[in-house]
Design an enzyme around this catalytic site. Sequence first.
Site, PDB file in Angstrom:
ATOM      1  N   ASP A 193       4.381   2.257   0.840  1.00 29.33           N
ATOM      2  CA  ASP A 193       4.409   2.395   2.471  1.00 29.33           C
ATOM      3  C   ASP A 193       3.142   3.234   2.824  1.00 29.33           C
ATOM      4  OD1 ASP A 193       4.958   2.950   5.127  1.00 29.33           O
ATOM      5  OD2 ASP A 193       6.648   4.281   4.621  1.00 29.33           O
ATOM      6  N   HIS A 366       7.992   8.041   8.305  1.00 27.21           N
ATOM      7  CA  HIS A 366       7.065   7.356   7.100  1.00 27.21           C
ATOM      8  C   HIS A 366       6.375   8.627   6.482  1.00 27.21           C
ATOM      9  CE1 HIS A 366       7.695   3.395   8.109  1.00 27.21           C
ATOM     10  NE2 HIS A 366       7.804   3.852   9.497  1.00 27.21           N
TER      11      HIS A 366
END
EC number: 3.1.-.-
Length: 573
Positions: A193, A366
């Site tokens: 990610d 994130h």
Amino acid sequence: MSSNINIIPFGGVRENGKNMYAVEVDEQIFILDCGLKYPENELLGIDVVIPDWNYLREHADRVAGVFLTHGHADAIGALPYFLDEFKVPVFGSEMTIALAKLNVEANDKVRKFNDFHVVDAQTEIDFGNVTVSFFKTTHSIPETLGVVLKTDQGNIVYTGDFKFDQTATTGYETDLARLAEIGSQGVLALLSDSAGAENAGQSEREKDIGEYILETFKYTSGRIVVASVASNILRIQQIFDAAAQVDRKVVLSGHDLEKIVRTALSLGKLHLPDEDLLIDFKATKELQPEQVVILETGKMGEPIKSLQRMANGDDKDVKLNDSDLAFITTTPSHAMETEVQKTRDMIYRSGAQVKAISDDLQSSGHASQNDLQLMLNFMKPQYFIPVQGEYRLLNTHAKLAEEVGIAADHIFITSKGDVVNYDGELMHLGQKVEVGDTMIDGTGIGDIGNIVLRDRRVLAEDGIFVVVVTIDRRKKKIVAQPKITSRGFVFVKTNRELMNQSAKLVADTVQDNLDNKEFDWGHLKQDVRDKLNRFLFEQTKRHPVILPVIMEVNQHARKMNKKKKQEQGQESK
């Protein structure tokens, strides 16, 4: 004999959302996530964008299954469209599968599909030459999982959305020991990610975000309208907890929220601190403003749009006033920043106050730069493929990987359709496959392309110009002079001269074509378009969509019909 391995992004690279990655190991294809993205403003009228899986159609019998990391739309949103074509098993955690089922059941074509399988961090699935297992990660929704494909060449690891948070509660925590174990087994390739790659600071702990929300609730005297993304279960739980502690009741508002909350409650992934916490809009009339929290949710930018309607007085249930606080608890993407600032202005004009978590805290779900490098150090991959982000994020993540010792020639910043091949000795870019975007507009799937979008853009910017002419081709004359209708181009009443000149130009062009021995309908319409387009651009510097409508009558036939009717009338007398 060693396995032949290909890794192909179908989305999620050089863009926000639409995560979908195919890993081919010999004759099997493993699909990692199956997400969608919500369109930018230039995709006029498009509801959602999903990956183009034409390549997979050609190899449908080789698809082993879909492996989901979490229940957000960027990971599960395209699933109903995919399952309509590929009847393959779907794997994910209990919460992820529950949300995936909601998505699938909402689509009539695949409502009866039921090949879902709940997995957890202890699950191993044997596919012959590949064993699939999972590991727990931390995100803004419970039970997120990373995926490990164990091959004879080493592990291929896909992180999904993640961050590290040492204060994460049960259902959200990362299993650090499992990460170390996967890394020690040998990781051939890591897909990680990149969405938070520009965040140089540490992402805020969810414990601190919960306290921030509680402090805001404590020191707000009026009604609170909270904007959040419906699938951010963790944020919803924090709002419930804070509301209960300050004796406020919560009203749920938003298309997806009630279904998602009901599902999360039934699975025990969301709990109500007070059984009477949730009320409907009618019950708010009996309460003081300081006793009410309105939770407004939706997909991606929808909560922001809802705040705009409330500020303008267009919402049927809520109108913001000078005693309200609009509390934005979602972290907007870069594409939404302008919209958020516009929304703030509208809220202030309504008299209400605005507060956003992102003003004071790094509230992303994130991984920050430190987190990304920690994951790289856990995995120690031979090859690295940054995913989930626009190019600048992938590039930043690649540089972070170099800082922890991964060679630049072992890092691949990919585009959709790139084939990263491992031949048993080296990983390299192979022959690209054709992968585009599939656009969903209403019930239409893939029937909207660049030409249609271009026309919509022109219509939006320059309008439409319709010319209707009636001709008699046999007599080579115009029967009814050109009639012009314009929408979104110019105001006809104040541009009579332009309309008259346009009509004369069309009449002359049509007559020239009628006088031509080699008359052709296609040439006539194109000639009208071309000459009118040049003229209008010279006069207005705009290019409207020009629709010439040429109708034909046969006056000789009309006279014969009239004569015949007259004769029939005389006979009847």
